[in-house]
Design a protein around this motif. Structure first.
Motif, PDB file in Angstrom:
ATOM      1  N   LEU A  98       2.473  25.374  14.209  1.00 40.42           N
ATOM      2  CA  LEU A  98       1.568  25.607  15.330  1.00 40.42           C
ATOM      3  C   LEU A  98       0.142  25.832  14.854  1.00 40.42           C
ATOM      4  O   LEU A  98      -0.815  25.316  15.442  1.00 40.42           O
ATOM      5  CB  LEU A  98       2.052  26.811  16.147  1.00 40.42           C
ATOM      6  N   MET A  99      -0.008  26.597  13.791  1.00 41.73           N
ATOM      7  CA  MET A  99      -1.331  26.861  13.237  1.00 41.73           C
ATOM      8  C   MET A  99      -1.698  25.906  12.109  1.00 41.73           C
ATOM      9  O   MET A  99      -2.816  25.932  11.609  1.00 41.73           O
ATOM     10  CB  MET A  99      -1.401  28.302  12.719  1.00 41.73           C
ATOM     11  N   ASN A 100      -0.728  25.077  11.701  1.00 40.05           N
ATOM     12  CA  ASN A 100      -0.939  24.123  10.613  1.00 40.05           C
ATOM     13  C   ASN A 100      -1.393  24.848   9.342  1.00 40.05           C
ATOM     14  O   ASN A 100      -2.332  24.432   8.657  1.00 40.05           O
ATOM     15  CB  ASN A 100      -1.959  23.052  10.995  1.00 40.05           C
ATOM     16  N   LYS A 101      -0.703  25.953   9.033  1.00 40.57           N
ATOM     17  CA  LYS A 101      -1.030  26.728   7.841  1.00 40.57           C
ATOM     18  C   LYS A 101       0.253  27.072   7.107  1.00 40.57           C
ATOM     19  O   LYS A 101       1.323  27.198   7.703  1.00 40.57           O
ATOM     20  CB  LYS A 101      -1.783  28.019   8.211  1.00 40.57           C
ATOM     21  N   ARG A 102       0.112  27.224   5.813  1.00 39.14           N
ATOM     22  CA  ARG A 102       1.239  27.589   4.974  1.00 39.14           C
ATOM     23  C   ARG A 102       0.895  28.840   4.172  1.00 39.14           C
ATOM     24  O   ARG A 102      -0.252  29.289   4.147  1.00 39.14           O
ATOM     25  CB  ARG A 102       1.594  26.443   4.028  1.00 39.14           C
ATOM     26  N   THR A 103       1.906  29.357   3.496  1.00 35.56           N
ATOM     27  CA  THR A 103       1.703  30.538   2.667  1.00 35.56           C
ATOM     28  C   THR A 103       0.877  30.177   1.445  1.00 35.56           C
ATOM     29  O   THR A 103       1.094  29.147   0.810  1.00 35.56           O
ATOM     30  CB  THR A 103       3.064  31.104   2.232  1.00 35.56           C
ATOM     31  N   GLN A 104      -0.074  31.040   1.127  1.00 33.45           N
ATOM     32  CA  GLN A 104      -0.956  30.810  -0.006  1.00 33.45           C
ATOM     33  C   GLN A 104      -0.852  31.969  -0.988  1.00 33.45           C
ATOM     34  O   GLN A 104      -0.829  33.130  -0.589  1.00 33.45           O
ATOM     35  CB  GLN A 104      -2.416  30.680   0.448  1.00 33.45           C
ATOM     36  N   CYS A 105      -0.795  31.624  -2.266  1.00 34.76           N
ATOM     37  CA  CYS A 105      -0.799  32.619  -3.343  1.00 34.76           C
ATOM     38  C   CYS A 105      -2.202  32.645  -3.937  1.00 34.76           C
ATOM     39  O   CYS A 105      -2.576  31.742  -4.695  1.00 34.76           O
ATOM     40  CB  CYS A 105       0.239  32.273  -4.397  1.00 34.76           C
ATOM     41  N   ARG A 106      -2.952  33.648  -3.589  1.00 34.40           N
ATOM     42  CA  ARG A 106      -4.321  33.768  -4.073  1.00 34.40           C
ATOM     43  C   ARG A 106      -4.399  34.551  -5.388  1.00 34.40           C
ATOM     44  O   ARG A 106      -5.429  34.539  -6.042  1.00 34.40           O
ATOM     45  CB  ARG A 106      -5.178  34.456  -3.015  1.00 34.40           C
ATOM     46  N   ALA A 107      -3.334  35.233  -5.762  1.00 29.71           N
ATOM     47  CA  ALA A 107      -3.259  35.962  -7.031  1.00 29.71           C
ATOM     48  C   ALA A 107      -1.994  35.505  -7.751  1.00 29.71           C
ATOM     49  O   ALA A 107      -0.884  35.704  -7.250  1.00 29.71           O
ATOM     50  CB  ALA A 107      -3.231  37.469  -6.797  1.00 29.71           C
ATOM     51  N   LEU A 108      -2.157  34.889  -8.902  1.00 29.32           N
ATOM     52  CA  LEU A 108      -1.031  34.304  -9.616  1.00 29.32           C
ATOM     53  C   LEU A 108      -0.340  35.283 -10.561  1.00 29.32           C
ATOM     54  O   LEU A 108       0.693  34.937 -11.138  1.00 29.32           O
ATOM     55  CB  LEU A 108      -1.510  33.081 -10.422  1.00 29.32           C
ATOM     56  N   ASN A 109      -0.888  36.466 -10.745  1.00 29.91           N
ATOM     57  CA  ASN A 109      -0.364  37.374 -11.769  1.00 29.91           C
ATOM     58  C   ASN A 109       0.524  38.471 -11.225  1.00 29.91           C
ATOM     59  O   ASN A 109       0.974  39.328 -11.990  1.00 29.91           O
ATOM     60  CB  ASN A 109      -1.527  38.007 -12.549  1.00 29.91           C
ATOM     61  N   ILE A 110       0.792  38.506  -9.919  1.00 31.16           N
ATOM     62  CA  ILE A 110       1.620  39.597  -9.374  1.00 31.16           C
ATOM     63  C   ILE A 110       2.729  39.057  -8.481  1.00 31.16           C
ATOM     64  O   ILE A 110       3.191  39.749  -7.572  1.00 31.16           O
ATOM     65  CB  ILE A 110       0.766  40.622  -8.596  1.00 31.16           C
TER      66      ILE A 110
END
Length: 817
Positions: free
Chosen positions: A109-121
């Motif tokens: 519906l929002m055309n968005k997916r989960t994003q990982c903005r910090a790769l170290n945790i």
């Protein structure tokens, strides 16, 4: 920006523990090498007659021991897992790949997916023990619906939306159907035997003033096309035009870019979507259109250019583009929607909060229409086709301490200076002008208070509307003191707040409004699964306690069989007595339970059932006493919260949210996660061990300050219980594997040091590269995120961990592992 605490580097507990283990490996290596060097010297001193090749000519035993030390360092350096860090980063990238490509974490519906903005945790997601969540926009949709209003003690409800009345399954508008009784009272139509004509005219005037307050007491901006923020989730500004989309002359392109630069600089707040826009919008690439500038001669010249060709425009209505709209390839249905009504088309309202949009839209439905707004004027079309232009003298902005906002206007006809104010009932009702007990105004206040309590029990967001008529002398005196406060060198914020409070007193109540904010889909199931996994949920909101408690029951944060502990004190002594009283009762019940059953397993089981059967509610005033270091109530309050499976904090300010997260993390030594969607949640998100931003209606501030971004709150269940568990499981096993592998290689090298050392060194290097490559390749192929039943998986993991705790006879805290 005031809630932004600055960047902070976050490290996972696994990484911290791994660094400590590596340091111990280095110390062990140094100690063993020293022992080897000392042994070498003692051996040479014992066999002093040895020559070549045991002792070089001209070298003493001390130099030989020194060289032996570095020889041992080179031979035994396999004990230190140097390749662990590289392999660890590779595995984290693979885990992020699995999270990004999981279709179950994508919102169509929002055309968005989960994003990982910090790769170290990423591995920290599987160790979360406490979750701190905002309510509005995080648990709810943040799409406000005007449901009730109380005007001069008369309640008017709005149970239906316009689309629901038309029988439409898909809601394209949040506008409500007008209340017929309110229309009759407003237009003096109908017969009411209980009221005289004078009373009806007075009620009609009060309704008009109530609607006028809804229309002007805000920061709403009127426009004829929706504003689209050019900043994406990464914080970069998208280019407004492609090189291939326009073939116009360079001069026209320069004009457009200059105008967009001014438009971008003037809009610093991402507004909410308009109420009359579609609820579900197909994802389209946006090519911005021209801003509505008064001088349209360059626009006309630009449109008439034969070389100009628009590739695609996603703005639904462009009335100022002339007759070139035929080239937009609109469907018949879209053209029908773009056809203006006989009257002026309804403007698009843009505001900082959806509450203001709902109130302005409600006033618009009753023909009190805000048609134009500038920094100094507000043009309102009143019922009866009377268009009045009110002069805005001053705007008193909202802040979390006053819990209200006001606007000072000058009536164009009567020339009266009027202060209109709206805000929380706890703030405005105590600032009313003194009235006699048997007066009509006192009866209106009592009825309004009854309606407010009724609205709050229904879970609606309540605002009180009030006014104050100022004389010219009063306004002049206040303005002079206010300007002095603005020019002060110290305590400017406090001086301005005191200036606002001095004016927002001796008010006269006009009415109250009640707005519904629906829960998001899947929120009750998600909270239930997280609580079942042993995670403690804290909900921090600024709503009234009654409203927040009702929402907590709807979201299954509270259950009917729970014991609700309420701490709502107005003094430090009352708060202290309440906390210690609850603690003594709980400990007394626990002691009696321990005496009746002495075995270990039932005690842990009963403790878990007692925690899940108890919830805590505390308001913002009590939090002020609790969080004060001088009160010494923080530790008793946190001890009380450990006996509860969920905690609800009402009337909490943004700074209180951040401080609560900090205190819980430091005092209880637990891993915390904070989730929010607005700018007021930024400090809380940055303070927690893991911060998650929801891509909601209040802009991208929370997403840009977060470690992970989710489109919906319901995705938090799979994100933590599945991906979080497997991320920690993979990395923990990999770290242990590396340490064991290096220990085995170290023992073998130390044992066979005196034979085939060259062959062993080459073989060990080859073996290290081989097993490391196989390891991260195995983790790349090992995607176990497709768990068929997440809830069943949650119970399995939690039960397994509880059994492990019982076998080890360790901590009595149940942690999701």
């Amino acid at each position: 920006m005031l809630n932004n605490g600055g960047p902070r580097y976050k490290r996972s507990s696994l990484e911290k523990q791994m660094n400590q283990d590596v340091i111990w490996c280095v110390l062990t290596l140094v100690i063993l090498c020293i022992i080897g060097a000392v042994g070498c010297k003692l051996w040479l001193n014992t066999y002093y007659h040895l020559g070549e090749p045991f002792v070089s000519d001209g070298m003493s035993n001390s130099i030989e021991a020194f060289l032996a030390f570095w020889t041992y360092v080179i031979i035994l350096q396999i004990l230190i897992p140097l390749s662990l860090y590289v392999t660890l980063e590779m595995c984290k990238i693979i885990q992020v790949y699995h999270i990004h490509n999981n279709v179950n974490l994508y919102d169509p519906l929002m055309n968005k997916r989960t994003q990982c903005r910090a790769l170290n945790i990423t591995e920290e997601l599987g160790q979360i023990q406490y979750i701190f969540s905002d309510k509005t926009g995080t648990l709810t949709e943040n799409r406000m619906i005007f449901r009730n209003c109380s005007i001069a003690g008369v309640d008017y409800d709005h149970p239906q939306l316009v689309d629901e009345a038309k029988g439409l399954n898909k809601l394209t508008s949040l506008s409500v159907v007008c209340n017929q009784k309110l229309l009759d009272d407003l237009t003096l139509i109908g017969i009411n035997g209980d009221e005289t004509p004078v009373q009806r005219q007075l009620q009609s005037a009060r309704i008009q003033e109530f609607l006028l307050l809804l229309a002007v007491c805000n920061t709403v901006v009127c426009s004829h096309h929706p504003h689209v923020d050019l900043m994406n989730e990464s914080g970069t500004i998208d280019q407004p035009f492609d090189g291939d989309s326009l073939d116009a002359s360079s001069s026209n392109t320069q004009i457009l870019n200059d105008r967009y630069a001014r438009l971008t600089e003037s809009r610093s707040v991402t507004p909410s979507p308009p109420l009359n826009s579609n609820l579900y919008i197909e994802p389209r690439r946006h090519v911005p259109c021209l801003p509505p500038i008064a001088d349209t001669s360059p626009i006309t010249e630009f449109n008439d250019s034969k070389n100009t060709k628009l590739k695609k425009i996603s703005i639904p209505a462009l009335p100022f583009l002339g007759k070139k709209n035929g080239a937009l390839n609109l469907t018949d249905e879209q053209k029908l929607k773009l056809t203006p009504s006989p009257k002026d088309s309804k403007p698009i309202f843009e505001a900082e909060s959806p509450d203001e949009l709902a109130l302005v839209d409600a006033a618009y439905n009753y023909d009190c229409r805000l048609v134009k707004r500038t920094p100094s004027t507000a043009t309102v079309e009143m019922p009866g086709d009377n268009r009045l232009e009110y002069e805005i003298l001053q705007i008193l902005p909202f802040d979390s301490i006053r819990k209200c906002m006001s606007v000072i206007i000058k009536h164009p006809v009567t020339k009266k200076i009027i202060l209109y104010c709206k805000g929380a009932d706890s703030t405005l009702l105590v600032n009313m002008a003194p009235v006699e007990d048997d007066s009509e105004q006192k009866q209106i206040i009592n009825k309004t208070q009854q309606h407010i309590n009724y609205y709050a029990k229904k879970g609606l967001r309540v605002l009180v509307m009030a006014k104050r008529i100022l004389s010219v002398q009063e306004y002049s005196d206040w303005l002079r003191k206010h300007e002095e406060a603005e020019l002060a060198h110290d305590n400017v914020e406090r001086r301005l707040r005191d200036s606002y409070c001095n004016l927002e007193s001796n008010l006269t109540v006009i009415g109250a409004s009640a707005i519904e904010d629906r829960l998001q889909e899947g929120v009750p199931e998600t909270l239930n699964s997280l609580i079942s996994a042993g995670i403690v949920i804290w909900v921090l909101t600024g709503d009234k306690p009654e409203t927040a408690i009702n929402i907590a029951y709807s979201a299954k944060l509270f259950s009917p069989h729970m014991e609700i502990l309420k701490i709502m004190a107005r003094t430090k002594e009352a708060a202290e007595n309440s906390i210690y009283c609850y603690l003594s009762d709980i400990e007394r019940d626990q002691d009696s339970s321990d005496e009746s059953t002495f075995s270990v397993a039932p005690i842990n089981t009963q403790r878990r059932s007692r925690c899940q059967g108890r919830a805590l509610v505390v308001d913002g005033k009590t939090l002020t006493f609790i969080l004060d270091k001088r009160s010494n109530l923080t530790k008793p309050f946190l001890k009380l919260s450990t006996y509860c499976s969920s905690v609800l904090c009402c009337r909490a300010t943004p700074l209180q949210k951040a401080y609560i997260v900090k205190v819980v993390k430091e005092e209880l030594k637990v891993r915390t996660l904070a989730v929010g969607d607005g700018a007021n949640d930024v400090s809380m998100i940055q303070t927690a061990d893991v911060g998650i931003g929801i891509s909601g209606q209040e802009g991208m501030q929370a997403v840009m300050a977060s470690d992970f971004a989710l489109p919906r709150f319901k995705f938090l269940e799979r994100f933590l219980l599945v991906h979080g568990h497997w991320s920690y499981h993979r990395l923990a096993n990999m770290v242990l594997y590396f340490f064991y592998k290096n220990a085995v290689s170290f023992i073998r090298i130390a044992y066979f040091k005196w034979s085939k050392s060259c062959f062993l060194s080459i073989g060990v290097c080859f073996l290290t590269v081989l097993v490391s490559a196989i390891l991260w390749f195995f983790w790349f192929c090992d995607d176990r995120s497709d768990v068929p039943n997440v809830v069943q998986f949650t119970f399995y993991v939690f039960t397994s961990y509880c059994n492990w705790c019982l076998r080890q006879k360790c901590s009595r805290r149940f942690t999701y592992k």
